[in-house]
Design an enzyme around this catalytic site. Sequence first.
Site, PDB file in Angstrom:
ATOM      1  N   HIS A   1      -6.293   8.859  -0.295  1.00 25.61           N
ATOM      2  CA  HIS A   1      -5.093   8.029  -0.400  1.00 25.61           C
ATOM      3  C   HIS A   1      -5.335   6.646   0.194  1.00 25.61           C
ATOM      4  O   HIS A   1      -5.691   6.497   1.367  1.00 25.61           O
ATOM      5  CB  HIS A   1      -3.946   8.723   0.336  1.00 25.61           C
ATOM      6  CG  HIS A   1      -2.640   8.015   0.263  1.00 25.61           C
ATOM      7  ND1 HIS A   1      -2.030   7.692  -0.926  1.00 25.61           N
ATOM      8  CD2 HIS A   1      -1.812   7.561   1.245  1.00 25.61           C
ATOM      9  CE1 HIS A   1      -0.889   7.074  -0.675  1.00 25.61           C
ATOM     10  NE2 HIS A   1      -0.735   6.974   0.628  1.00 25.61           N
TER      11      HIS A   1
ATOM     12  N   GLY B   1       3.105   0.732  -3.249  1.00 27.03           N
ATOM     13  CA  GLY B   1       2.692   0.496  -4.621  1.00 27.03           C
ATOM     14  C   GLY B   1       3.891   0.368  -5.545  1.00 27.03           C
ATOM     15  O   GLY B   1       3.878  -0.418  -6.502  1.00 27.03           O
TER      16      GLY B   1
ATOM     17  N   VAL C   1       0.833  -1.201   0.000  1.00 21.91           N
ATOM     18  CA  VAL C   1       0.000   0.000   0.000  1.00 21.91           C
ATOM     19  C   VAL C   1       0.866   1.249   0.000  1.00 21.91           C
ATOM     20  O   VAL C   1       2.011   1.247   0.459  1.00 21.91           O
ATOM     21  CB  VAL C   1      -0.947   0.025   1.229  1.00 21.91           C
ATOM     22  CG1 VAL C   1      -1.877  -1.167   1.207  1.00 21.91           C
ATOM     23  CG2 VAL C   1      -0.155   0.049   2.540  1.00 21.91           C
ATOM     24  N   SER C   2       0.284   2.354  -0.505  1.00 26.06           N
ATOM     25  CA  SER C   2       0.925   3.669  -0.477  1.00 26.06           C
ATOM     26  C   SER C   2       2.264   3.620  -1.216  1.00 26.06           C
ATOM     27  O   SER C   2       2.318   3.196  -2.372  1.00 26.06           O
ATOM     28  CB  SER C   2       1.068   4.137   0.972  1.00 26.06           C
ATOM     29  OG  SER C   2       1.447   5.487   1.049  1.00 26.06           O
ATOM     30  N   MET C   3       3.361   4.064  -0.580  1.00 22.83           N
ATOM     31  CA  MET C   3       4.666   3.954  -1.229  1.00 22.83           C
ATOM     32  C   MET C   3       4.937   2.510  -1.635  1.00 22.83           C
ATOM     33  O   MET C   3       5.680   2.227  -2.573  1.00 22.83           O
ATOM     34  CB  MET C   3       5.769   4.450  -0.302  1.00 22.83           C
ATOM     35  CG  MET C   3       7.157   4.449  -0.918  1.00 22.83           C
ATOM     36  SD  MET C   3       8.438   4.914   0.273  1.00 22.83           S
ATOM     37  CE  MET C   3       9.905   4.796  -0.748  1.00 22.83           C
TER      38      MET C   3
END
Length: 370
Positions: free
Chosen positions: A348, A233, A229-231
């Site tokens: 986000h 990705g 998830v998030s960074m």
Amino acid sequence: MWHYFPGQYMPSYQVNRALTQAHYGGGEFAEILEVASEIDPSDRESFNKAWVKMGDKVYEKAEQYAANGQKVSARRTYLRAFNYLRTSEFFMNLHDERKIPYYLKCRDAFIKAIHLFDEKPLQIEIPFEGSSLPAYLFTPTGVKNPPVMVMFGGLDSLAEELYFGIAQHLNERGIAMLCVDGPGQGAALRLNHIHTRYDYNVPGTAVLDYIIANLGEYVDTSRVGIGAVSMGGYMAARCAAFEPRFKVCMIFGAVWSYYDIWKNRPDNHPLAEIVQHIVGAENMTEARERLKDFTLEGVAEKIQCPTYILHGEDDRQNFVENAYKVNDALTCEHVMEIVPKDESGSAHCSVDDFTKSFNMYDWIEKKIKA
């Protein structure tokens, strides 16, 4: 995304984050709103103090329940304490003498909670370059030899936090989840001092090799997927691109170039200090230079396994253009789902509405079990 603090995105985002995780045992609405009422969004220290106050209070309640043998009450209360203390530690200055003690306390709360689970997850240390990557294996009830998803968090994630939503949704679909503190995350960074790296496929392969060598008793080692998830990705895509043994890839919040995300942000951005910490830089100039290698250009097209991208149109941290760029570069079987800006879940990583991730989990289930 609903703003508890009008015009104040970051503290409002954290309130939404806790409220959503409350559905999965990571909070109580009334407690979270009580904390929010004590925060001055222009005063970072008030944020820290309010979450510490509630985290300490709930942790003490959990200790009392545990001392009295009230197993279920203790378990649920430790989980809430973990998430409040995690939130308090998140915005603490790296030189704040409270930061590591509160990290250790929040982690302690989570470990005490899982020891009280009816089906206890495995707590694992995955050997990595002379140190280790801490991890937890959550398995679905009543499923023999389930497939497993390796999950990394993001810039600000702890492996423990992935339990509140992702682990539960995968387990409900008969899929195990190994959530890992990779380089630059959680205990791997704070305790083992392992900084993040652009070639995240190296730890990704190390985790996969560990699963194959050690976890065959618990999961189907021929059906292993990668997600983050998030960074993360970026991390998940990188792992899938260079490790063809992964059966499926889940990108929960896309990243095309982490340098592009940070190149125009001010040095005093609320997350800037965390970025410096994870890459091991002294300042943002040095951090930005190190981030230049964190790109999927020339990488995304190497992914061979089926891949799902979920991204919010109103993502203000990793703008939606990241998802379109990754999607356009993919040559494998893939799906991109964009949560529209006018709907909840468009922030986000859908932090304001995890129900918008259901399509993704259903698709992952279909592909990893194929």
